[in-house]
Design an enzyme around this catalytic site. Sequence first.
Site, mmCIF file in Angstrom:
data_model
loop_
_atom_site.group_PDB
_atom_site.id
_atom_site.type_symbol
_atom_site.label_atom_id
_atom_site.label_comp_id
_atom_site.label_asym_id
_atom_site.label_seq_id
_atom_site.Cartn_x
_atom_site.Cartn_y
_atom_site.Cartn_z
ATOM 1 N N HIS A 122 0.839 -1.203 0.000
ATOM 2 C CA HIS A 122 0.000 0.000 0.000
ATOM 3 C C HIS A 122 0.872 1.250 0.000
ATOM 4 O O HIS A 122 0.649 2.179 -0.788
ATOM 5 C CB HIS A 122 -0.931 0.011 1.214
ATOM 6 C CG HIS A 122 -1.666 1.309 1.363
ATOM 7 N ND1 HIS A 122 -2.805 1.600 0.635
ATOM 8 C CD2 HIS A 122 -1.392 2.416 2.094
ATOM 9 C CE1 HIS A 122 -3.200 2.831 0.935
ATOM 10 N NE2 HIS A 122 -2.361 3.349 1.816
ATOM 11 N N HIS A 127 1.353 4.934 -2.637
ATOM 12 C CA HIS A 127 1.633 6.341 -2.350
ATOM 13 C C HIS A 127 2.843 6.925 -3.090
ATOM 14 O O HIS A 127 2.771 8.033 -3.610
ATOM 15 C CB HIS A 127 1.922 6.523 -0.849
ATOM 16 C CG HIS A 127 0.707 6.518 0.026
ATOM 17 N ND1 HIS A 127 -0.029 7.647 0.286
ATOM 18 C CD2 HIS A 127 0.110 5.509 0.720
ATOM 19 C CE1 HIS A 127 -1.030 7.351 1.105
ATOM 20 N NE2 HIS A 127 -0.971 6.056 1.391
ATOM 21 N N GLU A 169 -5.696 9.492 -0.409
ATOM 22 C CA GLU A 169 -6.147 8.098 -0.350
ATOM 23 C C GLU A 169 -7.122 7.737 -1.482
ATOM 24 O O GLU A 169 -6.997 6.684 -2.088
ATOM 25 C CB GLU A 169 -6.789 7.788 1.008
ATOM 26 C CG GLU A 169 -5.801 7.772 2.176
ATOM 27 C CD GLU A 169 -4.832 6.588 2.159
ATOM 28 O OE1 GLU A 169 -5.111 5.587 1.463
ATOM 29 O OE2 GLU A 169 -3.790 6.677 2.839
ATOM 30 N N SER A 188 -3.857 0.870 -4.826
ATOM 31 C CA SER A 188 -3.411 -0.404 -4.242
ATOM 32 C C SER A 188 -4.543 -1.411 -4.065
ATOM 33 O O SER A 188 -4.296 -2.507 -3.569
ATOM 34 C CB SER A 188 -2.699 -0.150 -2.907
ATOM 35 O OG SER A 188 -3.611 0.342 -1.942
HETATM 36 FE FE LIG Z 1 -2.482 5.253 2.605
#
Ligand SMILES: [Fe+2]
Length: 247
Positions: A122, A127, A169, A188
């Site tokens: 993730h 990111h 996010e 993700s």
């Molecule tokens: Fe995150």
Amino acid sequence: MPSTLTVAEPYLIQQDWSAYTPEQHAVWQELVSRRMPQLREHACQEYLDGFVQIGLREDSIPNLAEVNRRLGPLTGWNATPVSGFLPPDAFFEMLAARQFPTTTWLRNRESMEYTPEPDIFHDVLGHVPMHAHPVFADFLQQYGRTCARIMHDKDALERMGRLFWFTVEFGVIRQQGRIKLYGSGLISSHGESTYVIQGGPEIRDWNLNQVLNQTVNVSEMQPVLYAVESFEQIFEAAQEAEALLCR
Ligand SMILES: [Fe+2]
């Protein structure tokens, strides 16, 4: 080891890259190879460019020192290894210092689609590629600085949490008339991305006031997302949020 961090210092660790097993590298490869066909078509170009620029590979878990050797000269950001979830003040201190708290553990085969806590899949696949983009890089630092200033104000901090949620996010951007993904929770997650691509959520035009007041249920698919037209828009939103909430 970074020396400017104080509150976050106890959470900093080293990544022991040589300790990952062949099975763990194989899990990484399976996770990435599952995501790439959809990401090549539906992730924004800035994400895909960042993926290449920071040297991510499908066949092995990222070595953060190598990622940082490429990322640092681009924007000054670092993927900094941490032991797990950080308290808010430590998290914001790191963002303000252009250091992204990055976990080093990897999920196992029993939880390929979802883990309750972030892992290196993730954090790095989701990111870090966006941190190679100069405007996104400035936005994220600005976000951390503002949050560090309003730590005493629970209500303001909750609003800033929503800004993070609907950008970092679950952010989407409109490019050439199409909705493209840039938020890590989408990048993700095959399930979350597919839901967006199939038209599940209502996609609203970016509106900072709505975002700051939009309640979030983290345990369900997102019914509403906000599409920006450019990354300048979220940088400006972070500045506006600071002016609104830092009183
Ligand atoms: Fe995150």
